[in-house]
Design a protein around this motif. Structure first.
Motif, PDB file in Angstrom:
ATOM      1  N   GLU A 168      -4.720 -11.140  -0.513  1.00 11.25           N
ATOM      2  CA  GLU A 168      -3.926  -9.973  -0.883  1.00 11.25           C
ATOM      3  C   GLU A 168      -3.807  -9.859  -2.400  1.00 11.25           C
ATOM      4  N   THR A 170     -15.056  -0.531  -0.116  1.00 11.00           N
ATOM      5  CA  THR A 170     -15.496  -1.264   1.069  1.00 11.00           C
ATOM      6  C   THR A 170     -17.028  -1.250   1.159  1.00 11.00           C
ATOM      7  N   ASP A 226       0.806  -1.223   0.000  1.00 10.95           N
ATOM      8  CA  ASP A 226       0.000   0.000   0.000  1.00 10.95           C
ATOM      9  C   ASP A 226       0.839   1.273   0.000  1.00 10.95           C
ATOM     10  N   GLN A 259      -7.118  -8.742  -3.878  1.00 11.47           N
ATOM     11  CA  GLN A 259      -7.349  -7.318  -3.638  1.00 11.47           C
ATOM     12  C   GLN A 259      -6.548  -6.456  -4.613  1.00 11.47           C
ATOM     13  N   TYR A 264     -16.558  -8.517  -1.841  1.00 12.89           N
ATOM     14  CA  TYR A 264     -16.039  -7.829  -0.650  1.00 12.89           C
ATOM     15  C   TYR A 264     -15.917  -8.794   0.527  1.00 12.89           C
ATOM     16  N   ARG A 295      -7.417   7.139  -7.287  1.00  9.31           N
ATOM     17  CA  ARG A 295      -6.732   6.807  -6.034  1.00  9.31           C
ATOM     18  C   ARG A 295      -6.263   8.087  -5.331  1.00  9.31           C
ATOM     19  N   LYS A 305      -9.689   0.904  -2.981  1.00  6.98           N
ATOM     20  CA  LYS A 305     -10.434  -0.201  -2.392  1.00  6.98           C
ATOM     21  C   LYS A 305     -11.883   0.218  -2.125  1.00  6.98           C
ATOM     22  N   ASP A 358      -8.355   3.587   2.375  1.00  8.59           N
ATOM     23  CA  ASP A 358      -8.875   2.556   1.467  1.00  8.59           C
ATOM     24  C   ASP A 358      -9.273   3.156   0.126  1.00  8.59           C
ATOM     25  N   LYS A 373      -8.237  -6.209  -7.848  1.00  4.24           N
ATOM     26  CA  LYS A 373      -9.494  -5.459  -7.855  1.00  4.24           C
ATOM     27  C   LYS A 373      -9.325  -3.980  -7.518  1.00  4.24           C
ATOM     28  N   LEU A 374      -8.101  -3.525  -7.278  1.00  2.00           N
ATOM     29  CA  LEU A 374      -7.878  -2.120  -6.943  1.00  2.00           C
ATOM     30  C   LEU A 374      -8.383  -1.213  -8.050  1.00  2.00           C
ATOM     31  N   ASP A 407     -13.190  -0.730   8.285  1.00  4.70           N
ATOM     32  CA  ASP A 407     -13.428  -0.022   7.028  1.00  4.70           C
ATOM     33  C   ASP A 407     -14.271   1.232   7.235  1.00  4.70           C
ATOM     34  N   GLU A 429      -6.413   4.102  -1.949  1.00  8.96           N
ATOM     35  CA  GLU A 429      -5.720   2.942  -2.523  1.00  8.96           C
ATOM     36  C   GLU A 429      -6.582   2.209  -3.551  1.00  8.96           C
TER      37      GLU A 429
END
Length: 329
Positions: free
Chosen positions: A152, A242, A94, A155, A168, A267, A240, A235, A158-159, A217, A238
């Motif tokens: 990991e 949630t 990250d 994830q 999720y 981002r 993500k 998040d 899927k960023l 989150d 980055e």
């Protein structure tokens, strides 16, 4: 289910004070290496504190089943070492600057040293677990590590992309709840508990872990940096998505959905400020939706303890879900 005598964090800590102190000492002892930089990084991470909730769960699981052997201390250190290794790798992936209000280890030592220190912690945790001479324990830990690494990698894939609730929950199970589940299962495994009891305790851990990550989150979106110990809305920065964000995406207007997509793709909050995203989430009740989901998982966790005989350890386990869903960091 009686809740008397265990009603707050102090009560739980007093119940496990000596055991948790022993886990800390074991962690320090087992993370000492002839290669000084490994010891330095491990000591730095250990001094950073943390909730120690994973070893706490293992200790409570073993205690509820009347197991008092040294294995509970060794494996308590193992699950915390595994958790610490994941934090080191997460911070590198990250590009995190801070962790728990201090410079992250990769900021202090650099990515190359920290990724290798994280690998060393993984291997050392298995070395310690080998002392149990218990294939079931090793099987639990190997499966766990595979799930966390897969989580990991998923994830990363899927960023910046939109995901649904099913994706999720699969992610947060692999990255967080799997370690909660195995911590409870390990306590049962070393106590030679029946498979049914081990399974029930594992389900407690799984549901508690899901609740824990959902709350994490939500706090990432709503808390202050001074409380959280790291930048808020990390998040979204980055890429993500949630639970609260997914909920708002499904219910927002075209303009609102586009604003969220922009932040996930960029981002950053350069084009759409954080307060705008927060206003969208609040307007659609998305933060409340996520917290309601966390509380529902916490209640399912409590119900998993129905067949466990009453004890101080059981009362502590019944208290933990409320702590997880009411914390502010």
């Amino acid at each position: 289910m009686k809740l008397s005598s265990i009603a707050d964090a102090k009560g739980v800590f007093d119940l496990l004070r000596d055991d948790l102190a022993a886990v800390e000492r074991e962690f320090a002892r087992q993370s000492s290496s002839e290669v000084r930089v490994i010891t330095e990084i491990a000591e730095y991470l250990l001094a950073g504190g943390g909730k120690r909730i994973r070893p706490l769960l293992l200790l409570l699981s073993a205690k509820a089943l009347h197991f008092r052997g040294e294995s509970r201390i060794r494996l308590g250190a193992v699950v915390e070492m595994l958790h610490t290794a994941t934090l080191v790798h997460d911070d590198i992936i990250d590009a995190a600057d801070t962790r728990r209000g201090r410079p992250s280890s990769n900021t202090a030592w650099g990515n190359s040293k920290c990724v290798l220190a994280g690998d060393w912690l993984y291997m050392q945790s298995f070395q310690v677990a080998m002392e149990e001479r218990n294939f079931h324990v090793l099987d639990l830990l190997i499966s766990l590590t595979q799930q966390m690494v897969e989580g990991e990698l998923l994830q990363i894939q899927k960023l910046g992309r939109l995901i649904n609730e099913e994706e999720y929950f699969d992610l947060i199970f692999r990255k967080t709840a799997s370690l909660f589940r195995v911590s409870m299962q390990l306590g049962a495994a070393i106590a030679d508990a029946p498979k049914e009891i081990e399974g029930q305790l594992g389900e407690y851990g799984r549901n508690l872990g899901l609740a824990f990550q959902i709350v994490d989150d939500v706090l990432d979106l709503t808390s202050e940096e001074s409380t959280l110990g790291k930048p808020v809305a990390s998040d979204l920065r980055e890429g993500k998505a949630t639970l609260a964000v997914i909920h708002a995406l499904e219910r927002g207007t075209g303009e609102e959905r586009e604003a969220i997509r922009t932040v996930l793709a960029d981002r950053s909050f350069n084009r759409v400020p954080h307060k705008t995203i927060l206003a969208i989430l609040k307007h659609h009740g998305s933060l409340d939706y996520a917290m309601d989901a966390a509380r529902a998982y916490a209640e399912v966790a409590r119900q998993c303890l129905t067949d466990l005989p009453d004890s101080e350890a059981k009362r502590a386990l019944l208290w933990v879900p409320g702590f997880v869903t009411s914390r502010d960091r």
